[in-house]
Design a protein around this motif. Structure first.
Motif, mmCIF file in Angstrom:
data_model
loop_
_atom_site.group_PDB
_atom_site.id
_atom_site.type_symbol
_atom_site.label_atom_id
_atom_site.label_comp_id
_atom_site.label_asym_id
_atom_site.label_seq_id
_atom_site.Cartn_x
_atom_site.Cartn_y
_atom_site.Cartn_z
ATOM 1 N N ASN A 195 46.264 50.923 35.013
ATOM 2 C CA ASN A 195 45.755 49.550 34.891
ATOM 3 C C ASN A 195 46.799 48.526 35.326
ATOM 4 O O ASN A 195 46.474 47.480 35.902
ATOM 5 C CB ASN A 195 45.335 49.282 33.447
ATOM 6 N N LYS B 133 46.812 48.533 39.011
ATOM 7 C CA LYS B 133 45.603 47.855 39.483
ATOM 8 C C LYS B 133 45.753 46.336 39.370
ATOM 9 O O LYS B 133 45.377 45.581 40.282
ATOM 10 C CB LYS B 133 44.402 48.329 38.671
ATOM 11 N N LEU B 134 46.332 45.874 38.245
ATOM 12 C CA LEU B 134 46.475 44.437 38.034
ATOM 13 C C LEU B 134 47.447 43.825 39.048
ATOM 14 O O LEU B 134 47.201 42.736 39.587
ATOM 15 C CB LEU B 134 46.957 44.167 36.611
ATOM 16 N N LEU C 194 45.645 43.488 42.265
ATOM 17 C CA LEU C 194 44.709 42.352 42.227
ATOM 18 C C LEU C 194 45.462 41.021 42.311
ATOM 19 O O LEU C 194 44.999 40.060 42.942
ATOM 20 C CB LEU C 194 43.883 42.412 40.935
ATOM 21 N N TYR D 158 40.440 37.485 40.075
ATOM 22 C CA TYR D 158 40.405 38.884 39.621
ATOM 23 C C TYR D 158 40.050 38.948 38.135
ATOM 24 O O TYR D 158 40.193 37.980 37.389
ATOM 25 C CB TYR D 158 41.736 39.568 39.887
ATOM 26 N N GLU D 159 39.583 40.121 37.768
ATOM 27 C CA GLU D 159 39.261 40.403 36.350
ATOM 28 C C GLU D 159 39.362 41.899 36.133
ATOM 29 O O GLU D 159 38.791 42.685 36.878
ATOM 30 C CB GLU D 159 37.847 39.934 36.017
ATOM 31 N N THR D 160 40.132 42.308 35.112
ATOM 32 C CA THR D 160 40.279 43.730 34.818
ATOM 33 C C THR D 160 40.761 43.901 33.382
ATOM 34 O O THR D 160 41.257 42.944 32.763
ATOM 35 C CB THR D 160 41.272 44.402 35.789
ATOM 36 N N ASP D 161 40.620 45.133 32.868
ATOM 37 C CA ASP D 161 41.070 45.435 31.504
ATOM 38 C C ASP D 161 42.450 46.065 31.557
ATOM 39 O O ASP D 161 42.681 47.005 32.340
ATOM 40 C CB ASP D 161 40.108 46.409 30.813
ATOM 41 N N LYS E 91 41.390 41.631 28.299
ATOM 42 C CA LYS E 91 40.698 41.446 29.586
ATOM 43 C C LYS E 91 41.498 40.380 30.336
ATOM 44 O O LYS E 91 41.561 39.211 29.912
ATOM 45 C CB LYS E 91 39.257 41.005 29.396
#
Length: 456
Positions: free
Chosen positions: A24, A27-28, A31, A42-45, A59
């Motif tokens: 994660n 990934k962040l 992004l 962007y939006e991610t957990d 989030k």
């Protein structure tokens, strides 16, 4: 989140050190870089690492701000979603556990030797296990979704289908159904099953499903039929043998009596003694045949259950033996006996045999005593016929209940060796047990039990 310029871009990874280092985080960062280069929100957990070292699901959302085609800052937020993640994790765990239970149930369902399925209340088959389907050489699509009575197993006859249809209607109203039925297998083969329809109800006591279940009992049915045939043959054989054996005995008895009557003046004591032995032997043989015939007729199907007043029944037996009791100076003690459910003929023979044995084997060298009593247990009555007579050796306690068994020292007496075997069979038909406690020279206690509830 603070703003970020192009000059800060090389240090992006360090800026995310407070985020848990896993896929994660990667990934962040990707992004984040994408937002700087292309202006995409962007939006991610992601998981954050708190000051105390614990982890927190959040989030992460970010929106870049551009000026003169340059990203001058990114506005970002981290929303606490730990509770949501906990719920999702619990749900996932429950789903996995449910899937595991379903897998195990499916395995048991399909590997069960019995035929099992599920029906809707209107009789539509929604599921059938592999045992049921393979037995008939079918595929699931041959039966699933069809009315159960139209499925291959039940097409053995219209009567079988109609009976099933009516029973499903009864089960749909909450009634448990069980009966034996012949069904159709593969290639026209038939077999008998013990078939159940078990309704399943919801909290409102409404039937939402019915479980049909069948167990193969063809071997039991065949054995039962064979046993019935054998019993019928035995009954016919006993009747024929009884008649054929007793007829020559009657002739022996009659002719011996005629010889004694016609030639009594010319017979010496030895001859008269021989005639007596012949007549007495014929009578004993005739009595033994009668007892054997009565034993062979003691069957479950002839057992009529009614209220038996054992108190008056025993009084009647004692009155019939009153002369012999007086001759032997026997004292009889009897407690108040209960009314029981049983076959009155069998119960009378049972008491008669045991009481007569107590009288017959009384020890006349002392004051002879017979006690008749009963104890109530939760599900049965326990009777006891006690005497202080000659007693029985321990090695004979079990053998005396065997058919034709006689204790060696009494083999020449007027006894058939059938009486106690008849007692054992009568007690067995009343779902009870019989036993003896005895010591040689000290007397005997014959205990037998009778179930309080007996079905005819």
């Amino acid at each position: 989140m603070h703003g970020v310029s192009d000059d800060y871009t090389p240090n992006i990874k360090e800026a995310f050190d407070f985020i848990k280092k896993d896929e994660n985080q990667v990934k962040l960062i990707a992004l984040f870089n994408e937002a700087i280069k292309n202006g995409k929100a962007y939006e991610t957990d992601v998981k954050l690492i708190k000051k105390d070292g614990s982890e927190l699901w959040t989030k992460a959302k970010g929106t870049p701000e551009f000026k003169d085609n340059r990203c001058i800052r990114i506005y970002g937020t981290f929303q606490d979603i730990q509770e949501q993640k906990d719920r999702e994790e619990a749900l996932m765990k429950a789903q996995n556990e449910l899937a595991e239970v379903a897998r195990k149930f499916k395995g048991i369902f399909n590997s069960a030797f019995q035929f099992i399925g599920f029906l809707t209340p209107d009789g539509t088959l929604t599921e059938a296990n592999e045992s049921a389907i393979s037995f008939a050489g079918l595929k699931p699509e041959d039966v699933i979704g069809k009315k159960f009575w139209d499925c291959h197993w039940w097409t053995i006859s219209k009567a079988t289908q109609e009976e099933l249809k009516k029973n499903i209607e009864r089960a749909s109203k909450g009634e448990f159904i069980q009966y034996e039925v012949e069904i159709l297998g593969k290639e026209g083969a038939t077999t008998t099953i013990l078939f159940n329809l078990k309704p399943l109800t919801n909290d409102n006591n409404e039937v939402f499903s019915i479980i049909p279940e069948g167990r193969l009992i063809q071997d039991i049915v065949d054995t039962r039929k064979e046993l019935i045939n054998k019993n019928n043959e035995l009954s016919q054989f006993s009747t024929i043998v009884s008649h054929d054996l007793k007829e020559p005995l009657r002739m022996i008895n009659q002719f011996m009596q005629k010889i004694d009557h016609k030639y009594s003046g010319s017979l010496d004591d030895k001859a008269r003694q021989y005639i007596y032995y012949a007549v007495d032997g014929a009578k004993r043989m005739s009595k033994m045949i009668d007892e054997l015939l009565n034993y062979s007729k003691l069957t479950e199907k002839d057992k009529i259950i009614e209220l038996v007043h054992t108190n008056s029944l025993v009084n009647e037996i004692l009155k019939g033996s009153e002369q012999l009791i007086q001759e032997k100076n026997i004292i009889v003690e009897k407690t108040d006996l209960p009314d029981i459910n049983g076959n009155i003929t069998g119960i009378k023979v049972l008491f008669n045999n045991l009481i007569n044995n107590a009288i017959k084997y009384a020890d006349l060298s002392k004051m002879a005593l017979i006690k008749i009593s009963c104890i109530s247990h939760p599900s049965e009555w326990e009777f006891c016929i006690e005497d202080n007579g000659i007693g029985i050796e321990p090695e004979n306690h079990q053998k005396i209940f065997e058919l034709f068994y006689k204790i060696n020292k009494y083999k020449d007496e007027d006894t058939s060796g059938i009486g106690l075997a008849i007692c054992k069979k009568i007690v067995s038909l009343h779902k009870g047990n019989i036993r003896v406690e005895s010591d040689l020279g000290k007397g005997s206690k014959f205990y037998f039990t009778i179930k309080k509830i007996i079905h005819a």
